[in-house]
Design a protein around this motif. Sequence first.
Motif, PDB file in Angstrom:
ATOM      1  N   GLY A   4       0.790  -1.224   0.000  1.00 30.70           N
ATOM      2  CA  GLY A   4       0.000   0.000   0.000  1.00 30.70           C
ATOM      3  C   GLY A   4       0.827   1.282   0.000  1.00 30.70           C
ATOM      4  O   GLY A   4       0.577   2.188  -0.811  1.00 30.70           O
ATOM      5  N   PRO A   5       1.818   1.400   0.901  1.00 31.65           N
ATOM      6  CA  PRO A   5       2.624   2.624   0.921  1.00 31.65           C
ATOM      7  C   PRO A   5       3.349   2.891  -0.397  1.00 31.65           C
ATOM      8  O   PRO A   5       3.479   4.048  -0.812  1.00 31.65           O
ATOM      9  CB  PRO A   5       3.621   2.363   2.054  1.00 31.65           C
ATOM     10  N   TYR A   6       3.812   1.830  -1.060  1.00 36.25           N
ATOM     11  CA  TYR A   6       4.505   2.013  -2.337  1.00 36.25           C
ATOM     12  C   TYR A   6       3.537   2.495  -3.420  1.00 36.25           C
ATOM     13  O   TYR A   6       3.881   3.354  -4.246  1.00 36.25           O
ATOM     14  CB  TYR A   6       5.166   0.708  -2.770  1.00 36.25           C
ATOM     15  N   ILE A   7       2.319   1.942  -3.412  1.00 32.15           N
ATOM     16  CA  ILE A   7       1.320   2.373  -4.384  1.00 32.15           C
ATOM     17  C   ILE A   7       0.928   3.824  -4.135  1.00 32.15           C
ATOM     18  O   ILE A   7       0.833   4.626  -5.073  1.00 32.15           O
ATOM     19  CB  ILE A   7       0.072   1.467  -4.306  1.00 32.15           C
ATOM     20  N   ASN A   8       0.724   4.160  -2.881  1.00 35.63           N
ATOM     21  CA  ASN A   8       0.329   5.527  -2.541  1.00 35.63           C
ATOM     22  C   ASN A   8       1.438   6.529  -2.879  1.00 35.63           C
ATOM     23  O   ASN A   8       1.196   7.601  -3.443  1.00 35.63           O
ATOM     24  CB  ASN A   8      -0.023   5.600  -1.061  1.00 35.63           C
ATOM     25  N   THR A 134      -3.059  -6.717   9.031  1.00 36.40           N
ATOM     26  CA  THR A 134      -3.967  -7.629   8.339  1.00 36.40           C
ATOM     27  C   THR A 134      -3.530  -7.977   6.930  1.00 36.40           C
ATOM     28  O   THR A 134      -4.032  -8.946   6.349  1.00 36.40           O
ATOM     29  CB  THR A 134      -5.377  -7.014   8.266  1.00 36.40           C
ATOM     30  N   GLY A 135      -2.625  -7.187   6.355  1.00 32.01           N
ATOM     31  CA  GLY A 135      -2.226  -7.417   4.981  1.00 32.01           C
ATOM     32  C   GLY A 135      -3.197  -6.842   3.965  1.00 32.01           C
ATOM     33  O   GLY A 135      -2.999  -6.995   2.752  1.00 32.01           O
ATOM     34  N   ASP A 136      -4.237  -6.179   4.423  1.00 33.67           N
ATOM     35  CA  ASP A 136      -5.239  -5.582   3.547  1.00 33.67           C
ATOM     36  C   ASP A 136      -4.811  -4.174   3.143  1.00 33.67           C
ATOM     37  O   ASP A 136      -4.741  -3.275   3.983  1.00 33.67           O
ATOM     38  CB  ASP A 136      -6.588  -5.534   4.269  1.00 33.67           C
ATOM     39  N   SER A 137      -4.531  -3.990   1.867  1.00 37.69           N
ATOM     40  CA  SER A 137      -4.044  -2.696   1.383  1.00 37.69           C
ATOM     41  C   SER A 137      -5.143  -1.854   0.737  1.00 37.69           C
ATOM     42  O   SER A 137      -4.860  -0.818   0.129  1.00 37.69           O
ATOM     43  CB  SER A 137      -2.912  -2.913   0.370  1.00 37.69           C
ATOM     44  N   SER A 138      -6.396  -2.283   0.839  1.00 36.27           N
ATOM     45  CA  SER A 138      -7.481  -1.611   0.123  1.00 36.27           C
ATOM     46  C   SER A 138      -7.659  -0.155   0.540  1.00 36.27           C
ATOM     47  O   SER A 138      -8.009   0.700  -0.286  1.00 36.27           O
ATOM     48  CB  SER A 138      -8.802  -2.371   0.332  1.00 36.27           C
ATOM     49  N   ILE A 139      -7.415   0.162   1.812  1.00 35.53           N
ATOM     50  CA  ILE A 139      -7.600   1.538   2.285  1.00 35.53           C
ATOM     51  C   ILE A 139      -6.593   2.466   1.618  1.00 35.53           C
ATOM     52  O   ILE A 139      -6.949   3.540   1.124  1.00 35.53           O
ATOM     53  CB  ILE A 139      -7.457   1.608   3.811  1.00 35.53           C
ATOM     54  N   LEU A 140      -5.341   2.060   1.570  1.00 36.84           N
ATOM     55  CA  LEU A 140      -4.317   2.896   0.951  1.00 36.84           C
ATOM     56  C   LEU A 140      -4.471   2.960  -0.568  1.00 36.84           C
ATOM     57  O   LEU A 140      -4.163   3.985  -1.189  1.00 36.84           O
ATOM     58  CB  LEU A 140      -2.922   2.373   1.304  1.00 36.84           C
TER      59      LEU A 140
END
Length: 239
Positions: A4-8, A134-140
């Motif tokens: 997530g941080p890399y995508i954001n 959780t490993g869930d990156s949907s928020i980011l």
Amino acid sequence: MIIGPYINGSAVLIGGIAGALLSSKLPERIRNSMPLIFGAASMCMGIILVNKVVHMPVMVLSVILGALLGELVYLEKGIGKLGAKARGLVEMFVRSEPGSAESQEQFLQSYVAIIVLFCASGTGIFGSMHEGMTGDSSILIAKSFLDLFTAAIFATTLGFAVGIVAIPQLIIQLLLAYGAIFILPMTTPEMQADFSAVGGVLMFATGFRICGIKVFPVANMLPALLLAMPISSLWSSIF
């Protein structure tokens, strides 16, 4: 695996570069209208997070004490100076066209706003911690869509300096994501909800700032995020 941080961060970097390159081709009406939409979106996201609050007194007290602490240490002024240095660093390599840059005061106002929006939003902080556990990156990932277009719009006036914000954003989110395994086991759902609510207040204030309705000292309110969970824990133990 943390993604997530890399995508954001990539979204902010790409948006900043694209906006700076296309600044002369983007119609003025879009530059003026879209920040209002982004500000409204930020306020709506803030409202959603505030609705998660469990202990309203905790949210209010955290925001007040955090803002007071930020004012005492001149936090926003310090961030503004860092923004000015970042702009100077970029302009060493990228020459701005005459008349294209905003005044120093306008630049600092806008730059502080996007630093807070990208690096210190409740969604980004909570999303990083959530993914770490959780490993869930949907928020980011959802936040990345907003950041991509927001960075592009702001880069049409602030230039390539907007892309630099991706660096502290990535560092902060990675630290939160990898540190979440040590932090979250010591928290309760109530503490997490109050923390998100405080982040929502900051996002709401940031939305007002982006829209130009009221220039809230958002950066000075950042310490509220550090105080939210401890105050929530103390409140629960007493009441």
